[in-house]
Motif scaffolding. Structure first.
Motif, PDB file in Angstrom:
ATOM      1  N   LYS A  54       0.807  -1.223   0.000  1.00  0.00           N
ATOM      2  CA  LYS A  54       0.000   0.000   0.000  1.00  0.00           C
ATOM      3  C   LYS A  54       0.840   1.273   0.000  1.00  0.00           C
ATOM      4  O   LYS A  54       0.474   2.250  -0.620  1.00  0.00           O
ATOM      5  N   SER A  55       1.965   1.266   0.704  1.00  0.00           N
ATOM      6  CA  SER A  55       2.724   2.510   0.844  1.00  0.00           C
ATOM      7  C   SER A  55       3.640   2.722  -0.363  1.00  0.00           C
ATOM      8  O   SER A  55       4.176   1.774  -0.942  1.00  0.00           O
ATOM      9  N   ASP A  56       3.806   3.981  -0.710  1.00  0.00           N
ATOM     10  CA  ASP A  56       4.646   4.331  -1.863  1.00  0.00           C
ATOM     11  C   ASP A  56       6.080   3.871  -1.671  1.00  0.00           C
ATOM     12  O   ASP A  56       6.716   3.406  -2.618  1.00  0.00           O
ATOM     13  N   ILE A  57       6.609   3.978  -0.467  1.00  0.00           N
ATOM     14  CA  ILE A  57       8.004   3.598  -0.231  1.00  0.00           C
ATOM     15  C   ILE A  57       8.208   2.100  -0.422  1.00  0.00           C
ATOM     16  O   ILE A  57       9.224   1.667  -0.960  1.00  0.00           O
ATOM     17  N   HIS A  58       7.241   1.301  -0.020  1.00  0.00           N
ATOM     18  CA  HIS A  58       7.366  -0.145  -0.187  1.00  0.00           C
ATOM     19  C   HIS A  58       7.191  -0.548  -1.652  1.00  0.00           C
ATOM     20  O   HIS A  58       7.864  -1.459  -2.132  1.00  0.00           O
ATOM     21  N   ILE A  59       6.299   0.124  -2.362  1.00  0.00           N
ATOM     22  CA  ILE A  59       6.128  -0.141  -3.796  1.00  0.00           C
ATOM     23  C   ILE A  59       7.407   0.249  -4.542  1.00  0.00           C
ATOM     24  O   ILE A  59       7.880  -0.492  -5.406  1.00  0.00           O
ATOM     25  N   ALA A  60       7.974   1.390  -4.192  1.00  0.00           N
ATOM     26  CA  ALA A  60       9.230   1.829  -4.827  1.00  0.00           C
ATOM     27  C   ALA A  60      10.365   0.858  -4.504  1.00  0.00           C
ATOM     28  O   ALA A  60      11.193   0.551  -5.373  1.00  0.00           O
ATOM     29  N   THR A  61      10.406   0.366  -3.278  1.00  0.00           N
ATOM     30  CA  THR A  61      11.439  -0.598  -2.895  1.00  0.00           C
ATOM     31  C   THR A  61      11.302  -1.875  -3.712  1.00  0.00           C
ATOM     32  O   THR A  61      12.290  -2.409  -4.226  1.00  0.00           O
ATOM     33  N   LEU A  62      10.075  -2.363  -3.856  1.00  0.00           N
ATOM     34  CA  LEU A  62       9.838  -3.563  -4.663  1.00  0.00           C
ATOM     35  C   LEU A  62      10.260  -3.328  -6.113  1.00  0.00           C
ATOM     36  O   LEU A  62      10.957  -4.160  -6.707  1.00  0.00           O
ATOM     37  N   ALA A  63       9.864  -2.203  -6.679  1.00  0.00           N
ATOM     38  CA  ALA A  63      10.229  -1.893  -8.065  1.00  0.00           C
ATOM     39  C   ALA A  63      11.739  -1.834  -8.229  1.00  0.00           C
ATOM     40  O   ALA A  63      12.285  -2.334  -9.221  1.00  0.00           O
ATOM     41  N   ASN A  64      12.428  -1.260  -7.264  1.00  0.00           N
ATOM     42  CA  ASN A  64      13.887  -1.187  -7.336  1.00  0.00           C
ATOM     43  C   ASN A  64      14.541  -2.560  -7.178  1.00  0.00           C
ATOM     44  O   ASN A  64      15.518  -2.865  -7.866  1.00  0.00           O
ATOM     45  N   LEU A  65      14.025  -3.387  -6.281  1.00  0.00           N
ATOM     46  CA  LEU A  65      14.567  -4.732  -6.121  1.00  0.00           C
ATOM     47  C   LEU A  65      14.416  -5.536  -7.406  1.00  0.00           C
ATOM     48  O   LEU A  65      15.320  -6.266  -7.813  1.00  0.00           O
ATOM     49  N   VAL A  66      13.267  -5.392  -8.054  1.00  0.00           N
ATOM     50  CA  VAL A  66      13.033  -6.085  -9.322  1.00  0.00           C
ATOM     51  C   VAL A  66      14.007  -5.587 -10.382  1.00  0.00           C
ATOM     52  O   VAL A  66      14.609  -6.369 -11.113  1.00  0.00           O
ATOM     53  N   SER A  67      14.199  -4.278 -10.455  1.00  0.00           N
ATOM     54  CA  SER A  67      15.104  -3.715 -11.467  1.00  0.00           C
ATOM     55  C   SER A  67      16.565  -4.053 -11.190  1.00  0.00           C
ATOM     56  O   SER A  67      17.357  -4.186 -12.119  1.00  0.00           O
ATOM     57  N   LEU A  68      16.933  -4.190  -9.934  1.00  0.00           N
ATOM     58  CA  LEU A  68      18.313  -4.525  -9.589  1.00  0.00           C
ATOM     59  C   LEU A  68      18.642  -6.002  -9.817  1.00  0.00           C
ATOM     60  O   LEU A  68      19.804  -6.380  -9.822  1.00  0.00           O
ATOM     61  N   THR A  69      17.616  -6.813  -9.984  1.00  0.00           N
ATOM     62  CA  THR A  69      17.812  -8.228 -10.239  1.00  0.00           C
ATOM     63  C   THR A  69      18.015  -8.432 -11.739  1.00  0.00           C
ATOM     64  O   THR A  69      17.137  -8.086 -12.523  1.00  0.00           O
ATOM     65  N   PRO A  70      19.160  -8.954 -12.164  1.00  0.00           N
ATOM     66  CA  PRO A  70      19.410  -9.126 -13.599  1.00  0.00           C
ATOM     67  C   PRO A  70      18.323  -9.959 -14.284  1.00  0.00           C
ATOM     68  O   PRO A  70      17.850 -10.952 -13.743  1.00  0.00           O
ATOM     69  N   GLY A  71      17.922  -9.502 -15.462  1.00  0.00           N
ATOM     70  CA  GLY A  71      16.908 -10.218 -16.231  1.00  0.00           C
ATOM     71  C   GLY A  71      15.513  -9.659 -16.063  1.00  0.00           C
ATOM     72  O   GLY A  71      14.596 -10.075 -16.768  1.00  0.00           O
ATOM     73  N   THR A  72      15.337  -8.731 -15.129  1.00  0.00           N
ATOM     74  CA  THR A  72      14.025  -8.109 -14.944  1.00  0.00           C
ATOM     75  C   THR A  72      14.185  -6.602 -14.797  1.00  0.00           C
ATOM     76  O   THR A  72      15.205  -6.123 -14.296  1.00  0.00           O
ATOM     77  N   THR A  73      13.185  -5.893 -15.244  1.00  0.00           N
ATOM     78  CA  THR A  73      13.174  -4.437 -15.124  1.00  0.00           C
ATOM     79  C   THR A  73      11.760  -3.976 -14.816  1.00  0.00           C
ATOM     80  O   THR A  73      10.807  -4.390 -15.486  1.00  0.00           O
ATOM     81  N   SER A  74      11.611  -3.131 -13.820  1.00  0.00           N
ATOM     82  CA  SER A  74      10.309  -2.523 -13.533  1.00  0.00           C
ATOM     83  C   SER A  74      10.050  -1.445 -14.572  1.00  0.00           C
ATOM     84  O   SER A  74      10.928  -0.624 -14.844  1.00  0.00           O
ATOM     85  N   LEU A  75       8.869  -1.457 -15.138  1.00  0.00           N
ATOM     86  CA  LEU A  75       8.543  -0.496 -16.177  1.00  0.00           C
ATOM     87  C   LEU A  75       7.627   0.619 -15.694  1.00  0.00           C
ATOM     88  O   LEU A  75       7.836   1.783 -16.017  1.00  0.00           O
ATOM     89  N   HIS A  76       6.601   0.242 -14.918  1.00  0.00           N
ATOM     90  CA  HIS A  76       5.579   1.225 -14.570  1.00  0.00           C
ATOM     91  C   HIS A  76       4.740   0.706 -13.407  1.00  0.00           C
ATOM     92  O   HIS A  76       4.518  -0.497 -13.283  1.00  0.00           O
ATOM     93  N   VAL A  77       4.277   1.618 -12.593  1.00  0.00           N
ATOM     94  CA  VAL A  77       3.289   1.308 -11.560  1.00  0.00           C
ATOM     95  C   VAL A  77       1.991   1.968 -12.003  1.00  0.00           C
ATOM     96  O   VAL A  77       1.991   3.145 -12.380  1.00  0.00           O
ATOM     97  N   SER A  78       0.906   1.221 -11.978  1.00  0.00           N
ATOM     98  CA  SER A  78      -0.375   1.769 -12.423  1.00  0.00           C
ATOM     99  C   SER A  78      -0.792   2.948 -11.547  1.00  0.00           C
ATOM    100  O   SER A  78      -0.345   3.090 -10.407  1.00  0.00           O
ATOM    101  N   GLU A  79      -1.639   3.786 -12.086  1.00  0.00           N
ATOM    102  CA  GLU A  79      -2.100   4.986 -11.371  1.00  0.00           C
ATOM    103  C   GLU A  79      -2.743   4.647 -10.027  1.00  0.00           C
ATOM    104  O   GLU A  79      -2.600   5.386  -9.060  1.00  0.00           O
ATOM    105  N   ASP A  80      -3.466   3.537  -9.976  1.00  0.00           N
ATOM    106  CA  ASP A  80      -4.122   3.150  -8.721  1.00  0.00           C
ATOM    107  C   ASP A  80      -3.193   2.394  -7.772  1.00  0.00           C
ATOM    108  O   ASP A  80      -3.600   1.958  -6.708  1.00  0.00           O
ATOM    109  N   ARG A  81      -1.930   2.226  -8.167  1.00  0.00           N
ATOM    110  CA  ARG A  81      -0.887   1.559  -7.371  1.00  0.00           C
ATOM    111  C   ARG A  81      -1.217   0.100  -7.036  1.00  0.00           C
ATOM    112  O   ARG A  81      -0.816  -0.416  -6.011  1.00  0.00           O
ATOM    113  N   LYS A  82      -1.949  -0.545  -7.924  1.00  0.00           N
ATOM    114  CA  LYS A  82      -2.324  -1.933  -7.687  1.00  0.00           C
ATOM    115  C   LYS A  82      -1.605  -2.907  -8.606  1.00  0.00           C
ATOM    116  O   LYS A  82      -1.733  -4.113  -8.451  1.00  0.00           O
ATOM    117  N   THR A  83      -0.828  -2.382  -9.574  1.00  0.00           N
ATOM    118  CA  THR A  83      -0.151  -3.244 -10.531  1.00  0.00           C
ATOM    119  C   THR A  83       1.233  -2.688 -10.845  1.00  0.00           C
ATOM    120  O   THR A  83       1.390  -1.497 -11.078  1.00  0.00           O
TER     121      THR A  83
END
Length: 114
Positions: A54-83
């Motif tokens: 739910k929190s922006d900081i945790h969503i940003a942390t997840l997106a960064n962890l995904v992007s820092l893992t080779p082979g995956t890249t975070s592209l976008h978080v939906s406007e409603d922050r559910k995807t």
């Protein structure tokens, strides 16, 4: 009361760091193998990962962890922050990739949100 939660939160973040390092090594080896073995057929995909965070900081942390893992890249978080939209270098089973992100990184981040 908040002081009692500090050791618990620290343990959660240490657990997240350990899991990230394990995932980093596994995915680094996988990407390196794909680079040195050109006969491997990759199945790149963009997948939609439903978020329970739910929190922006945790969503940003997840997106960064995904992007820092080779082979995956975070592209976008939906406007409603559910995807969270993720590009995966090799995604033969999108459900398994989604489950992997949710059970490794997101589940631990959910513990720290509480």
């Amino acid at each position: 009361m908040r002081l009692l939660r500090l050791p618990f939160k620290l343990l959660i973040w240490l657990q997240l760091a350990a899991i990230f390092l394990i995932e980093l090594v596994k995915s680094s080896l996988s990407v390196a193998w794909a680079v040195v073995n050109p006969r491997i057929e990759l199945n790149p995909a963009i997948i939609a990962v439903p978020l329970d965070l739910k929190s922006d900081i945790h969503i940003a942390t997840l997106a960064n962890l995904v992007s820092l893992t080779p082979g995956t890249t975070s592209l976008h978080v939906s406007e409603d922050r559910k995807t969270l939209y993720v590009h995966a270098l090799d995604c033969t089973d999108p459900d398994a990739t989604i489950s992997g992100i949710k059970t490794t990184f997101e589940s631990i981040l959910l513990k720290s949100e509480a």
